[in-house]
Design a protein around this motif. Sequence first.
Motif, PDB file in Angstrom:
ATOM      1  N   GLY A  43      32.887  34.086 -21.561  1.00  0.00           N
ATOM      2  CA  GLY A  43      31.906  33.369 -21.651  1.00  0.00           C
ATOM      3  C   GLY A  43      30.738  33.747 -20.723  1.00  0.00           C
ATOM      4  N   VAL A  44      30.567  34.912 -20.484  1.00  0.00           N
ATOM      5  CA  VAL A  44      29.442  35.729 -19.805  1.00  0.00           C
ATOM      6  C   VAL A  44      28.253  36.086 -20.741  1.00  0.00           C
ATOM      7  CG1 VAL A  44      28.207  37.586 -18.228  1.00  0.00           C
ATOM      8  CG2 VAL A  44      30.719  36.277 -17.886  1.00  0.00           C
ATOM      9  N   GLU A  45      26.879  35.342 -20.758  1.00  0.00           N
ATOM     10  CA  GLU A  45      26.022  35.809 -21.583  1.00  0.00           C
ATOM     11  C   GLU A  45      25.200  37.092 -20.786  1.00  0.00           C
ATOM     12  OE1 GLU A  45      24.924  34.904 -24.571  1.00  0.00           O
ATOM     13  OE2 GLU A  45      25.894  32.878 -24.757  1.00  0.00           O
ATOM     14  N   ALA A  46      25.666  38.152 -21.417  1.00  0.00           N
ATOM     15  CA  ALA A  46      24.908  39.586 -20.855  1.00  0.00           C
ATOM     16  C   ALA A  46      23.366  39.427 -21.304  1.00  0.00           C
ATOM     17  CB  ALA A  46      25.795  40.697 -21.370  1.00  0.00           C
ATOM     18  N   HIS A  47      22.506  39.763 -20.353  1.00  0.00           N
ATOM     19  CA  HIS A  47      20.923  40.011 -20.870  1.00  0.00           C
ATOM     20  C   HIS A  47      20.952  41.202 -21.524  1.00  0.00           C
ATOM     21  CE1 HIS A  47      20.503  36.326 -18.277  1.00  0.00           C
ATOM     22  NE2 HIS A  47      20.973  36.910 -17.381  1.00  0.00           N
ATOM     23  N   THR A  48      21.159  41.204 -23.053  1.00  0.00           N
ATOM     24  CA  THR A  48      21.203  42.377 -23.815  1.00  0.00           C
ATOM     25  C   THR A  48      20.891  41.907 -25.112  1.00  0.00           C
ATOM     26  OG1 THR A  48      21.954  44.395 -24.338  1.00  0.00           O
ATOM     27  CG2 THR A  48      23.475  42.597 -24.350  1.00  0.00           C
ATOM     28  N   THR A  55      28.838  40.751 -25.990  1.00  0.00           N
ATOM     29  CA  THR A  55      30.202  40.542 -26.456  1.00  0.00           C
ATOM     30  C   THR A  55      31.257  39.675 -25.729  1.00  0.00           C
ATOM     31  OG1 THR A  55      31.012  42.504 -25.294  1.00  0.00           O
ATOM     32  CG2 THR A  55      30.207  42.913 -27.566  1.00  0.00           C
ATOM     33  N   ALA A  56      30.717  38.976 -24.771  1.00  0.00           N
ATOM     34  CA  ALA A  56      31.667  37.877 -23.914  1.00  0.00           C
ATOM     35  C   ALA A  56      31.266  36.520 -24.069  1.00  0.00           C
ATOM     36  CB  ALA A  56      31.612  38.515 -22.539  1.00  0.00           C
ATOM     37  N   HIS A  57      30.328  36.258 -24.938  1.00  0.00           N
ATOM     38  CA  HIS A  57      30.054  34.733 -25.434  1.00  0.00           C
ATOM     39  C   HIS A  57      30.866  34.530 -26.294  1.00  0.00           C
ATOM     40  CE1 HIS A  57      28.003  35.815 -29.207  1.00  0.00           C
ATOM     41  NE2 HIS A  57      27.196  36.855 -28.632  1.00  0.00           N
ATOM     42  N   GLU A  58      31.298  33.211 -26.519  1.00  0.00           N
ATOM     43  CA  GLU A  58      32.259  32.424 -27.237  1.00  0.00           C
ATOM     44  C   GLU A  58      32.201  32.707 -28.819  1.00  0.00           C
ATOM     45  OE1 GLU A  58      30.903  31.147 -24.878  1.00  0.00           O
ATOM     46  OE2 GLU A  58      32.624  30.542 -23.448  1.00  0.00           O
ATOM     47  N   ASP A  59      30.775  32.807 -29.339  1.00  0.00           N
ATOM     48  CA  ASP A  59      30.592  32.853 -30.592  1.00  0.00           C
ATOM     49  C   ASP A  59      30.605  34.242 -31.331  1.00  0.00           C
ATOM     50  OD1 ASP A  59      30.167  32.235 -33.375  1.00  0.00           O
ATOM     51  OD2 ASP A  59      28.019  31.241 -33.181  1.00  0.00           O
ATOM     52  N   GLN A  60      31.687  35.004 -31.223  1.00  0.00           N
ATOM     53  CA  GLN A  60      31.786  36.310 -31.924  1.00  0.00           C
ATOM     54  C   GLN A  60      32.974  36.562 -32.083  1.00  0.00           C
ATOM     55  OE1 GLN A  60      32.754  39.235 -29.394  1.00  0.00           O
ATOM     56  NE2 GLN A  60      33.187  37.445 -28.153  1.00  0.00           N
ATOM     57  N   GLY A 111      29.319  43.161 -22.496  1.00  0.00           N
ATOM     58  CA  GLY A 111      27.970  43.575 -23.391  1.00  0.00           C
ATOM     59  C   GLY A 111      27.616  45.209 -23.172  1.00  0.00           C
ATOM     60  N   SER A 112      26.419  45.525 -23.586  1.00  0.00           N
ATOM     61  CA  SER A 112      26.078  46.724 -23.517  1.00  0.00           C
ATOM     62  C   SER A 112      24.595  46.973 -23.019  1.00  0.00           C
ATOM     63  CB  SER A 112      26.117  47.560 -24.712  1.00  0.00           C
ATOM     64  OG  SER A 112      27.479  47.769 -25.115  1.00  0.00           O
ATOM     65  N   GLN A 113      24.230  48.052 -22.280  1.00  0.00           N
ATOM     66  CA  GLN A 113      22.699  48.112 -21.796  1.00  0.00           C
ATOM     67  C   GLN A 113      22.640  47.220 -20.690  1.00  0.00           C
ATOM     68  OE1 GLN A 113      21.559  50.578 -21.920  1.00  0.00           O
ATOM     69  NE2 GLN A 113      19.379  50.617 -22.081  1.00  0.00           N
ATOM     70  N   ILE A 114      23.498  47.235 -19.812  1.00  0.00           N
ATOM     71  CA  ILE A 114      23.490  46.047 -18.534  1.00  0.00           C
ATOM     72  C   ILE A 114      22.796  46.889 -17.380  1.00  0.00           C
ATOM     73  CG2 ILE A 114      24.810  44.378 -17.397  1.00  0.00           C
ATOM     74  CD1 ILE A 114      26.633  44.347 -19.764  1.00  0.00           C
TER      75      ILE A 114
END
Length: 487
Positions: A194-199, A205-210, A245-248
């Motif tokens: 449930g972490v919204e990476a700033h990308t 890839t860690a928010h719930e809706d995926q 996520g990526s590019q963090i």
Amino acid sequence: MRAHEAGILHADGYGTTPHWLPEPEDLSELMPRLWAVNTRRNAAGELCVAGVPVTAIARDFGTAAYVLDEDDFRARARAFRDDFTAPFEPIGGADVYYAGKAFLCTAVARWIMEEGLFLDTCSAGEMAVAQRVGFPPERIALHGNNKSRAELRQALQWGVGRIVVDSFAEIDRVAEIAAGLGTVAPVMVRVTVGVEAHTHAFIATAHEDQKFGFSLVGGLARKAVDRIVAKGESLRLLGLHSHIGSQIFDTSGFEIAARRLIDLHTEVADEHGIAMPEMDLGGGYGIAYTSEHDPLTPQQLGQQMGELVERELAVFQDAHPEAPVPRISIEPGRAIAGPSAFTLYEIGTIKDVEVTADLTRTYVSVDGGMSDNVRTALYGADYSCTLASRTSHAEQRLVRVVGRHCESGDIVVMDEYLPEDIAEGDLIAVPGTGAYCRSLSNQYNHTPRPPVVAVRDGVARVIVRRETIDDLLALDVDEPTPSQEVR
């Protein structure tokens, strides 16, 4: 940029130079953080890699071509290995898995093996690359949200060190296959923390809706753990896995992810009496594609992540002083491969387009494009470039570098300054293309994919050969039926 009902040409700010792109004082100067360490210019202004000028590479191997600095790649791999060892030593150590999806071939798999890293794979093909070079299977991980039965069987028969399970159906599938093979599958649970990476949304890839993993919402991740424990005869629970996520560019998201993983880790220990031996925090560390990016070094990442994990693990250790702490692993891919390579192109058509009464755009077309780098079209990614084949003292102009494909979105570099006297036949180099360019490459417009040329100690060699038209046609099946035969 804001939309406008009359179209993008009417939107505020259209055609302006990006705020992060300053006018360079010297067009020939290279920004070190964008390039592999052995990249520099010679007296003639030619870009050189480990002593080999790009003009020689173009002559011997053609363009477009990916040019990879082998020593730079190896050094970045070692840096992650070494710079994560010391900070994590007090809390059980750390393992570094190279994320093969960034770029993988047999040579790269061998380099990773020789430098002492582990390897993360996500398909039968990536496992096959590792198998071909004799990569130790216990240092292999298998990822993926929809692994086939054949891939799971391949992994279990080979003896991979971990399978990261991604659904309840897969838990049952792995257990069934392992039981049939008379083995116990080592598994980790992919947790959506449930972490919204700033990308970009497509690489967060860690928010719930995926599609990936088991969410903490509704206790799904805990239920996945319970199901694995219940199948203990065929599944061995190694631990929890996260990828935010990526590019963090900062570690704050990893701190939250670690906290939530450790909370679940503690809960499992309380309920089942199991101290899971491993925990994976994923990768996603950013690199510099343009002057706006200022990524952390492996040493800075190792220090910061070591401190935050130790801080979060203290909660678990207080509750379970006799239990061993999990061994941490990370998965850099882009951060190793990305800066180690650039793409070399030859300029073809140069065209000035009058966009509006106040804006003329210069389009510089090269002999590649979205077939060798789809990231600009896919993510709106920004890149830089430089004139690579000679010195120029001409004035500079803002240009857009585009590819040769039949798509208006076939853009390689959205905005960059190049000399006014650029011409057909000049070579330009686009840095930061070592990750997710060859891996995402395609054959659009029946364009053969470029080679990967590795350079080391003044010697350039092909590690992935250029595709040919014969390669493209080899997959076509068009044998005439008897009724079509010419008599």
